[in-house]
Each structure stands twice: as C-alpha cells, then as structure tokens.
Design a protein around this motif. Structure first.
Motif, PDB file in Angstrom:
ATOM      1  N   VAL A  99       1.027  -1.037  -0.064  1.00 59.11           N
ATOM      2  CA  VAL A  99      -0.081  -0.151  -0.194  1.00 59.11           C
ATOM      3  C   VAL A  99       0.980   1.163  -0.078  1.00 59.11           C
ATOM      4  O   VAL A  99       1.958   1.257   0.694  1.00 59.11           O
ATOM      5  CB  VAL A  99      -0.944   0.031   1.129  1.00 59.11           C
ATOM      6  N   THR A 100       0.482   2.259  -0.770  1.00 58.68           N
ATOM      7  CA  THR A 100       1.287   3.394  -0.698  1.00 58.68           C
ATOM      8  C   THR A 100       0.568   4.682  -0.163  1.00 58.68           C
ATOM      9  O   THR A 100      -0.805   5.008  -0.369  1.00 58.68           O
ATOM     10  CB  THR A 100       1.559   3.809  -2.504  1.00 58.68           C
ATOM     11  N   LEU A 101       1.248   5.379   0.511  1.00 55.42           N
ATOM     12  CA  LEU A 101       0.752   6.473   1.340  1.00 55.42           C
ATOM     13  C   LEU A 101       1.313   7.628   1.118  1.00 55.42           C
ATOM     14  O   LEU A 101       2.705   7.575   0.697  1.00 55.42           O
ATOM     15  CB  LEU A 101       0.466   6.152   2.763  1.00 55.42           C
ATOM     16  N   VAL A 102       1.047   8.810   1.695  1.00 54.96           N
ATOM     17  CA  VAL A 102       2.001  10.158   1.389  1.00 54.96           C
ATOM     18  C   VAL A 102       1.765  10.654   3.124  1.00 54.96           C
ATOM     19  O   VAL A 102       0.522  10.917   3.459  1.00 54.96           O
ATOM     20  CB  VAL A 102       1.481  11.102   0.403  1.00 54.96           C
ATOM     21  N   ALA A 128       8.874  -0.682   2.290  1.00 56.72           N
ATOM     22  CA  ALA A 128       9.506  -1.261   0.975  1.00 56.72           C
ATOM     23  C   ALA A 128      10.130   0.002   0.328  1.00 56.72           C
ATOM     24  O   ALA A 128      11.268  -0.180  -0.217  1.00 56.72           O
ATOM     25  CB  ALA A 128       8.463  -1.825  -0.027  1.00 56.72           C
ATOM     26  N   ASP A 129       9.846   1.327   0.431  1.00 55.93           N
ATOM     27  CA  ASP A 129      10.465   2.179  -0.181  1.00 55.93           C
ATOM     28  C   ASP A 129       9.923   3.527   0.315  1.00 55.93           C
ATOM     29  O   ASP A 129       8.863   3.634   0.966  1.00 55.93           O
ATOM     30  CB  ASP A 129      10.182   2.411  -1.754  1.00 55.93           C
ATOM     31  N   ILE A 130      10.824   4.675   0.662  1.00 57.33           N
ATOM     32  CA  ILE A 130      10.282   5.809   0.797  1.00 57.33           C
ATOM     33  C   ILE A 130      11.077   6.960   0.069  1.00 57.33           C
ATOM     34  O   ILE A 130      12.155   6.828  -0.378  1.00 57.33           O
ATOM     35  CB  ILE A 130      10.607   6.187   2.602  1.00 57.33           C
ATOM     36  N   ARG A 141       6.592   9.963   0.366  1.00 57.94           N
ATOM     37  CA  ARG A 141       5.871   8.804  -0.418  1.00 57.94           C
ATOM     38  C   ARG A 141       6.527   7.589   0.088  1.00 57.94           C
ATOM     39  O   ARG A 141       7.414   7.095   0.135  1.00 57.94           O
ATOM     40  CB  ARG A 141       6.086   8.910  -1.993  1.00 57.94           C
ATOM     41  N   LEU A 142       5.315   6.866   0.892  1.00 55.09           N
ATOM     42  CA  LEU A 142       5.836   5.777   1.796  1.00 55.09           C
ATOM     43  C   LEU A 142       5.225   4.691   1.123  1.00 55.09           C
ATOM     44  O   LEU A 142       3.895   4.527   0.799  1.00 55.09           O
ATOM     45  CB  LEU A 142       5.434   5.915   3.177  1.00 55.09           C
ATOM     46  N   ARG A 143       5.760   3.454   0.655  1.00 55.81           N
ATOM     47  CA  ARG A 143       5.328   2.184   0.327  1.00 55.81           C
ATOM     48  C   ARG A 143       5.696   1.049   1.253  1.00 55.81           C
ATOM     49  O   ARG A 143       6.682   0.868   1.737  1.00 55.81           O
ATOM     50  CB  ARG A 143       5.797   1.875  -1.160  1.00 55.81           C
ATOM     51  N   LEU A 144       4.439   0.373   1.797  1.00 55.44           N
ATOM     52  CA  LEU A 144       4.677  -0.474   2.919  1.00 55.44           C
ATOM     53  C   LEU A 144       4.235  -1.766   2.538  1.00 55.44           C
ATOM     54  O   LEU A 144       3.308  -1.953   1.576  1.00 55.44           O
ATOM     55  CB  LEU A 144       3.720   0.046   4.025  1.00 55.44           C
TER      56      LEU A 144
END
Length: 203
Positions: free
Chosen positions: A119-122, A148-150, A167-170
């Motif tokens: 899931v991607t959040l900001v 997973a990525d920021i 931008r945060l990918r979990l």
C-alpha cells in the motif's frame, strides 16, 4: 539488560522431533522437506509469556532452532521483541501462525512471503523535525508492516516552518492492509502528521 540469544531447549527439540516422526511419515516416507522460518513476536514483559509463545510451536510439530530475546529493546508499546527461528513442513506454517494469534501472541513478522501485498501512502508535515526514522520504526513495530520504499521531499530542510512530504510504500499481508493504514494514521496523529492514503489502492 543486554539481548540474549539462546538455543532451543533440548527437551522441546526432542518432543517436537518425536511429533514429526509420528505425524510427518507416510507410506512413501516423510511427507515433505522441512523449511526454515523466522517469526518475530511482541510479548508483554510478564513471567511465563515466552513459554506460552513457544508452546504452539511444539504443538504444531515444528522444530525450535533458536530464540533471540531482546529484553533491553522494548517496542513503542513497551513490549519485548522476540525473534524465533523454527523449521517445519510448509503446510504446517500457516496453522502455526494462526494458533499463535488465537492464543493471544502478537505476531508482528513472519518471513518475507507473509508481506507480499503493498500500500502506498503520503505523509505530510514536519517529518524531519519530528524524527522521521523514529516515525517509520513506530509504524513497523506497531503494524507489523515493512517499509519497502520511501521518497522524501523536504526542500525547506529541518527547522523550517514549511511542511515536507514523504511517499511511503509499505508491504504487508493483504488482510492486514486496513489495519496497517489505521496504525499509520494513529502514529502520524501523535506527531501532527497528515496521512493521504491509499494511493491507487493496493498493488
């Protein structure tokens, strides 16, 4: 107190191995090869909690290989992280995890394959000044998801009145995504950070 790495008790290993011999044998030999797994638990700091967490492992026919007990490194909720290495037939791993959860043991991580959805959040706010690395650690510890990525955008730098964004990918289990988002919102609200979620749903 420093972290402790302890081998599995001999009696537990013997009991589990005997169970494997009884349950895993078929007319054609052993039902499958054993596979190694790492499970990360979060335990209340009370007597008997570690033993209670290990019982489902033996009950489900798994071999306990090692325990890493981090008593000196409490999670944000004041609990003790415990990393357990086991081996068991693949078909027994999911039932083992379910048994742990049904007995009230908080499983916060269980192998990489348990976190295959994303899931991607900001996040928007004073991310740097409120300790972004601490925020991410709280999200991981409290939700069980992994980062997973920021992608951080903070052109104004630390100490500025202007907001920064990330931008945060979990990565998490599909069934856990709603709870992960709720936990992110909870952690963010404690630091007056706004959450925009999700972006384009799950991947």
């Amino acid at each position: 107190m420093p972290s402790e790495s302890t081998p599995a008790p001999d009696e537990d290993a013997v009991a589990v191995e005997e169970s494997d011999e009884t349950d895993a044998e078929t007319d054609g030999g052993r039902e499958t090869e054993l596979q190694a797994h790492t499970i990360r638990l979060e335990l209340v700091d009370e007597p008997g909690q570690l033993l209670a967490a290990l019982e489902p492992i033996a009950d489900n026919g798994a071999n306990l290989l090692s325990i890493f007990h981090e008593r000196g490194n409490l999670t944000p909720r004041g609990r003790i992280p415990v990393e357990v290495d086991i081996e068991c037939p693949p078909a027994r791993f999911e039932p083992l995890l379910e048994d742990l959860r049904e007995r009230g043991v908080n499983v916060i991580q269980a192998d990489a394959e348990e976190y295959g959805d994303e899931v991607t959040l900001v996040l928007v706010g004073h991310l740097v000044d409120t300790d972004l690395s601490g925020t991410l650690k709280s999200i991981q510890d409290r939700s069980g998801a992994s980062v997973a990525d920021i992608d951080l955008s903070a052109p104004a730098g630390a100490g500025s009145e202007a907001h920064s964004s990330a931008r945060l990918r979990l990565r998490a289990r599909a069934d856990d995504i709603p709870d992960v988002i709720a936990t992110v919102r909870e952690v963010a609200s404690e630091k007056d950070i706004r959450v925009i979620a999700p972006l384009e749903g799950r991947r």
